[in-house]
Design a protein around this motif. Structure first.
Motif, mmCIF file in Angstrom:
data_model
loop_
_atom_site.group_PDB
_atom_site.id
_atom_site.type_symbol
_atom_site.label_atom_id
_atom_site.label_comp_id
_atom_site.label_asym_id
_atom_site.label_seq_id
_atom_site.Cartn_x
_atom_site.Cartn_y
_atom_site.Cartn_z
ATOM 1 N N TYR A 201 -46.328 26.047 35.371
ATOM 2 C CA TYR A 201 -46.343 27.065 34.529
ATOM 3 C C TYR A 201 -48.191 27.600 34.025
ATOM 4 O O TYR A 201 -48.864 26.613 34.044
ATOM 5 N N LYS A 202 -48.310 28.928 33.614
ATOM 6 C CA LYS A 202 -49.409 29.017 32.641
ATOM 7 C C LYS A 202 -49.440 28.875 31.624
ATOM 8 O O LYS A 202 -48.575 29.590 31.073
ATOM 9 N N HIS A 203 -49.812 28.529 31.250
ATOM 10 C CA HIS A 203 -50.688 28.462 29.682
ATOM 11 C C HIS A 203 -51.393 29.727 29.004
ATOM 12 O O HIS A 203 -52.482 29.951 29.506
ATOM 13 N N TYR A 204 -51.543 30.039 27.800
ATOM 14 C CA TYR A 204 -51.124 31.015 27.193
ATOM 15 C C TYR A 204 -52.860 31.579 27.174
ATOM 16 O O TYR A 204 -53.302 32.493 27.316
ATOM 17 N N LYS A 205 -53.964 30.369 27.345
ATOM 18 C CA LYS A 205 -55.126 30.273 27.111
ATOM 19 C C LYS A 205 -55.725 29.953 28.825
ATOM 20 O O LYS A 205 -56.456 30.349 29.048
ATOM 21 N N GLY A 206 -54.957 30.326 29.739
ATOM 22 C CA GLY A 206 -55.221 30.741 30.799
ATOM 23 C C GLY A 206 -55.124 29.634 31.603
ATOM 24 O O GLY A 206 -54.677 29.414 34.131
ATOM 25 N N ASP A 207 -55.393 28.004 31.610
ATOM 26 C CA ASP A 207 -55.085 27.282 32.952
ATOM 27 C C ASP A 207 -53.216 26.672 33.804
ATOM 28 O O ASP A 207 -52.616 27.338 33.040
ATOM 29 N N LEU A 208 -53.656 26.621 34.651
ATOM 30 C CA LEU A 208 -52.091 26.061 34.951
ATOM 31 C C LEU A 208 -51.557 24.850 35.098
ATOM 32 O O LEU A 208 -52.351 23.474 34.908
ATOM 33 N N TYR A 209 -50.567 24.316 35.249
ATOM 34 C CA TYR A 209 -49.553 23.005 34.523
ATOM 35 C C TYR A 209 -48.758 23.273 35.436
ATOM 36 O O TYR A 209 -47.610 24.276 35.588
ATOM 37 N N PHE B 66 -46.033 29.169 27.329
ATOM 38 C CA PHE B 66 -46.033 28.892 28.744
ATOM 39 C C PHE B 66 -45.265 29.268 29.253
ATOM 40 O O PHE B 66 -44.187 29.606 29.008
ATOM 41 N N GLU B 67 -45.695 29.891 30.639
ATOM 42 C CA GLU B 67 -45.124 30.923 30.872
ATOM 43 C C GLU B 67 -45.104 30.666 32.402
ATOM 44 O O GLU B 67 -45.524 30.927 33.485
ATOM 45 N N LEU B 68 -43.316 30.264 33.593
ATOM 46 C CA LEU B 68 -43.335 30.102 34.261
ATOM 47 C C LEU B 68 -43.801 31.069 35.157
ATOM 48 O O LEU B 68 -43.980 32.257 35.295
ATOM 49 N N GLN B 69 -44.832 30.242 36.630
ATOM 50 C CA GLN B 69 -44.945 31.150 37.937
ATOM 51 C C GLN B 69 -44.716 31.404 39.160
ATOM 52 O O GLN B 69 -43.807 30.673 39.399
ATOM 53 N N ASP B 70 -44.465 32.447 39.599
ATOM 54 C CA ASP B 70 -44.384 32.695 40.801
ATOM 55 C C ASP B 70 -44.715 32.364 42.192
ATOM 56 O O ASP B 70 -45.362 33.269 42.541
ATOM 57 N N ILE B 71 -45.294 31.227 42.932
ATOM 58 C CA ILE B 71 -46.551 30.798 43.260
ATOM 59 C C ILE B 71 -45.045 30.451 44.907
ATOM 60 O O ILE B 71 -44.747 29.740 44.444
ATOM 61 N N GLU B 72 -45.465 30.255 45.911
ATOM 62 C CA GLU B 72 -44.508 30.374 46.827
ATOM 63 C C GLU B 72 -45.583 29.067 47.432
ATOM 64 O O GLU B 72 -46.563 29.432 48.056
#
Length: 80
Positions: free
Chosen positions: A10-18, A66-72
């Motif tokens: 997930y990407k936080h609205y401030k830019g980092d990934l979790y 938090f928005e789910l990222q489409d990372i393969e």
């Protein structure tokens, strides 16, 4: 209603990934929470109330906190 994907990035609205590690529950109140790990620096493990994790914020071009990222995975390119 949006669902949280365990092991989703997930990407936080401030830019980092979790990465979401699991759904957990507060031992005293049974409040549903999200355990998630930073994918930067020291990879700290954090928790946040489930509903807050899903909050709509409309900041920095992002609708949700938090928005789910489409990372393969690159591993899929090497499967036979």
């Amino acid at each position: 209603m949006r669902e949280i994907k365990i092991k989703g990035i997930y990407k936080h609205y401030k830019g980092d990934l979790y990465i979401v590690e699991d759904i957990i529950y507060h031992s005293e109140t049974a409040e549903k929470m999200v355990a998630y790990r930073a994918l930067y620096d020291d990879n700290k493990l954090w928790c946040r109330p489930y509903d807050m994790f899903l909050d709509e914020v409309n900041l920095n071009g992002q609708k949700y906190r938090f928005e789910l990222q489409d990372i393969e995975s690159v591993a899929t390119n090497f499967q036979k």
